[in-house]
Design an enzyme around this catalytic site. Structure first.
Site, PDB file in Angstrom:
ATOM      1  N   TYR A  60       0.830  -1.220   0.000  1.00 49.40           N
ATOM      2  CA  TYR A  60       0.000   0.000   0.000  1.00 49.40           C
ATOM      3  C   TYR A  60       0.860   1.264   0.000  1.00 49.40           C
ATOM      4  CZ  TYR A  60      -4.136  -2.756   0.072  1.00 49.40           C
ATOM      5  OH  TYR A  60      -5.122  -3.644  -0.311  1.00 49.40           O
ATOM      6  N   ASP A  98      -8.138   5.884  -5.089  1.00 47.72           N
ATOM      7  CA  ASP A  98      -7.349   7.065  -5.447  1.00 47.72           C
ATOM      8  C   ASP A  98      -8.185   8.319  -5.162  1.00 47.72           C
ATOM      9  OD1 ASP A  98      -8.916   7.916  -7.821  1.00 47.72           O
ATOM     10  OD2 ASP A  98      -8.148   6.105  -8.765  1.00 47.72           O
ATOM     11  N   HIS A 113     -14.750   1.850  -0.690  1.00 50.72           N
ATOM     12  CA  HIS A 113     -13.666   0.900  -0.408  1.00 50.72           C
ATOM     13  C   HIS A 113     -12.464   1.569   0.278  1.00 50.72           C
ATOM     14  CE1 HIS A 113     -15.140  -2.184  -3.667  1.00 50.72           C
ATOM     15  NE2 HIS A 113     -15.917  -2.140  -2.599  1.00 50.72           N
ATOM     16  N   CYS A 121      -6.219   4.443  12.563  1.00 49.47           N
ATOM     17  CA  CYS A 121      -5.575   3.951  13.791  1.00 49.47           C
ATOM     18  C   CYS A 121      -6.453   2.868  14.419  1.00 49.47           C
ATOM     19  CB  CYS A 121      -5.344   5.092  14.785  1.00 49.47           C
ATOM     20  SG  CYS A 121      -4.574   4.496  16.303  1.00 49.47           S
ATOM     21  N   CYS A 140       0.368   7.403  15.545  1.00 49.22           N
ATOM     22  CA  CYS A 140      -0.920   8.027  15.204  1.00 49.22           C
ATOM     23  C   CYS A 140      -0.906   9.461  15.752  1.00 49.22           C
ATOM     24  CB  CYS A 140      -2.052   7.228  15.845  1.00 49.22           C
ATOM     25  SG  CYS A 140      -3.632   8.108  15.835  1.00 49.22           S
ATOM     26  N   GLY A 179     -16.797   2.141 -15.704  1.00 47.01           N
ATOM     27  CA  GLY A 179     -15.474   1.527 -15.544  1.00 47.01           C
ATOM     28  C   GLY A 179     -15.367   0.512 -14.435  1.00 47.01           C
ATOM     29  N   LEU A 206     -15.488   0.045 -21.002  1.00 50.53           N
ATOM     30  CA  LEU A 206     -14.676  -0.288 -22.177  1.00 50.53           C
ATOM     31  C   LEU A 206     -15.247  -1.496 -22.909  1.00 50.53           C
ATOM     32  CD1 LEU A 206     -12.064   0.578 -23.625  1.00 50.53           C
ATOM     33  CD2 LEU A 206     -10.834  -1.048 -22.186  1.00 50.53           C
TER      34      LEU A 206
HETATM   35  N1  APR Z   1     -12.543   3.233 -19.839  1.00 52.46           N
HETATM   36  C1  APR Z   1     -13.639   2.603 -19.373  1.00 52.46           C
HETATM   37  N2  APR Z   1     -13.581   1.380 -18.799  1.00 52.46           N
HETATM   38  C2  APR Z   1     -12.388   0.789 -18.717  1.00 52.46           C
HETATM   39  C3  APR Z   1     -11.203   1.384 -19.192  1.00 52.46           C
HETATM   40  C4  APR Z   1     -11.314   2.672 -19.791  1.00 52.46           C
HETATM   41  N3  APR Z   1     -10.263   3.332 -20.284  1.00 52.46           N
HETATM   42  N4  APR Z   1     -10.179   0.544 -18.969  1.00 52.46           N
HETATM   43  C5  APR Z   1     -10.698  -0.538 -18.377  1.00 52.46           C
HETATM   44  N5  APR Z   1     -12.028  -0.416 -18.224  1.00 52.46           N
HETATM   45  C6  APR Z   1     -12.990  -1.357 -17.632  1.00 52.46           C
HETATM   46  C7  APR Z   1     -12.607  -2.812 -17.804  1.00 52.46           C
HETATM   47  O1  APR Z   1     -13.106  -3.297 -19.044  1.00 52.46           O
HETATM   48  C8  APR Z   1     -13.294  -3.450 -16.611  1.00 52.46           C
HETATM   49  O2  APR Z   1     -14.619  -3.835 -16.930  1.00 52.46           O
HETATM   50  O3  APR Z   1     -12.975  -1.129 -16.243  1.00 52.46           O
HETATM   51  C9  APR Z   1     -13.307  -2.324 -15.551  1.00 52.46           C
HETATM   52  C10 APR Z   1     -12.311  -2.498 -14.427  1.00 52.46           C
HETATM   53  O4  APR Z   1     -12.653  -3.639 -13.695  1.00 52.46           O
HETATM   54  P1  APR Z   1     -11.833  -4.104 -12.396  1.00 52.46           P
HETATM   55  O5  APR Z   1     -10.374  -4.114 -12.685  1.00 52.46           O
HETATM   56  O6  APR Z   1     -12.450  -5.362 -11.927  1.00 52.46           O
HETATM   57  O7  APR Z   1     -12.076  -2.897 -11.359  1.00 52.46           O
HETATM   58  P2  APR Z   1     -13.315  -2.650 -10.399  1.00 52.46           P
HETATM   59  O8  APR Z   1     -14.578  -3.075 -11.048  1.00 52.46           O
HETATM   60  O9  APR Z   1     -13.193  -1.257  -9.938  1.00 52.46           O
HETATM   61  O10 APR Z   1     -12.986  -3.619  -9.205  1.00 52.46           O
HETATM   62  C11 APR Z   1     -13.857  -3.626  -8.100  1.00 52.46           C
HETATM   63  O11 APR Z   1     -12.387  -5.069  -6.926  1.00 52.46           O
HETATM   64  O12 APR Z   1     -10.339  -5.839  -6.143  1.00 52.46           O
HETATM   65  C12 APR Z   1     -11.424  -5.038  -5.888  1.00 52.46           C
HETATM   66  O13 APR Z   1     -11.488  -3.434  -4.236  1.00 52.46           O
HETATM   67  C13 APR Z   1     -11.113  -3.614  -5.585  1.00 52.46           C
HETATM   68  O14 APR Z   1     -12.552  -1.694  -5.853  1.00 52.46           O
HETATM   69  C14 APR Z   1     -12.026  -2.840  -6.497  1.00 52.46           C
HETATM   70  C15 APR Z   1     -13.100  -3.865  -6.835  1.00 52.46           C
END
Ligand code: APR
Length: 236
Positions: A60, A98, A113, A121, A140, A179, A206
């Site tokens: 992290y 982020d 999340h 702490c 802390c 996304g 995407l």
């Molecule tokens: N624009 C739009 N979508 C996009 C882009 C882009 N430029 N690039 C990637 N993607 C899409 C991918 O196709 C996918 O469907 O974003 C999605 C990302 O999926 P994950 O990587 O699974 O992310 P997320 O859904 O945020 O994950 C959920 O999983 O591990 C945990 O806690 C973590 O918050 C996270 C949670």
């Protein structure tokens, strides 16, 4: 779609992909996803932290340092513009840890999340904004205990602000998912809840996601393009 008033937007790693932040699962940027580079069980569970805290803190610390070198992209900025210019409430519920929504200009943001730039702490339960490292067990600022952990919701932990999110979904006229792969609950279930409670639903991603079938409409493409186009359309 009918003209909505209140808008709730769920975002995931895909909205930050074009800012250079790795997504968790395959499907973006061509390179390996985060969970292809690291095992979830090693770095993102309370058990992992109990077993090997140094490994988890280093992981992290690296991620916290990395996000501070990234910039919001056009999709983050478009959502901030929507919040500023839309007549009704616009809330972003993000799975992202982020701070690119905030740096892009959004104010109504719920980090379900947790957040990289926060340390929690475990002795006094106070959260402190944190930009540096945790590996050296800093004290802390509130109680002095050396018991800070990343303020991240790990697998097996309960996401933050679920009551507030339920209320928002109940009040939403339009639910938009941007996304996210729809692989992780409870966020993956928000679309069904929002539908049942009467919202229209739109997915911007995407590629088709695991939850695509639940949306009234899915638009495919990179977030920087399709989110901007959607906001332009809404604001006329
Ligand atoms: N624009 C739009 N979508 C996009 C882009 C882009 N430029 N690039 C990637 N993607 C899409 C991918 O196709 C996918 O469907 O974003 C999605 C990302 O999926 P994950 O990587 O699974 O992310 P997320 O859904 O945020 O994950 C959920 O999983 O591990 C945990 O806690 C973590 O918050 C996270 C949670």
């Amino acid at each position: 779609m009918n003209r909505p008033r209140s808008i709730v937007i769920l975002t995931g790693a895909g909205i930050s992909a074009e800012s250079g932040i790795d997504t968790f699962r395959a499907g973006a940027n061509g390179g390996p996803s985060l969970w292809e580079q690291h095992r979830v069980e090693d770095v993102a569970t309370p058990e992992a932290f109990a077993r090997d805290p140094d490994l988890v803190l280093r992981f992290y610390d690296m991620r916290r340092a990395a996000i501070q070198t990234k910039e919001p992209n056009a999709a983050h900025r478009a959502l901030a513009r929507l919040e500023r210019e839309w007549a009704g409430p616009v809330t972003v519920v993000t799975q992202n840890v982020d701070d690119l929504h905030e740096r892009g200009g959004s104010h109504a943001v719920i980090h379900m999340h947790g957040e990289h730039l926060s340390a929690w702490c475990t002795a006094c339960d106070v959260r402190t904004r944190w930009t540096g490292a945790l590996i050296d067990r800093p004290a802390c600022p509130a109680c002095g205990a050396r018991a800070l952990r990343p303020d991240i919701v790990w697998f097996g932990e309960i996401p933050y602000r679920m009551d507030a999110i339920q209320t928002l979904l109940a009040d939403a006229d339009l639910f938009v998912s941007i996304g996210t792969s729809g692989a992780v609950y409870p966020a993956a279930g928000f679309v069904r809840l929002a539908r049942e409670l009467g919202a229209q639903t739109l997915e911007l991603n995407l590629e088709r996601s695991q939850g695509s079938a639940w949306f009234d409409q899915t638009r495919l493409g990179p977030a920087s393009e399709i989110v901007t186009a959607w906001v332009d359309e809404l604001l006329g």
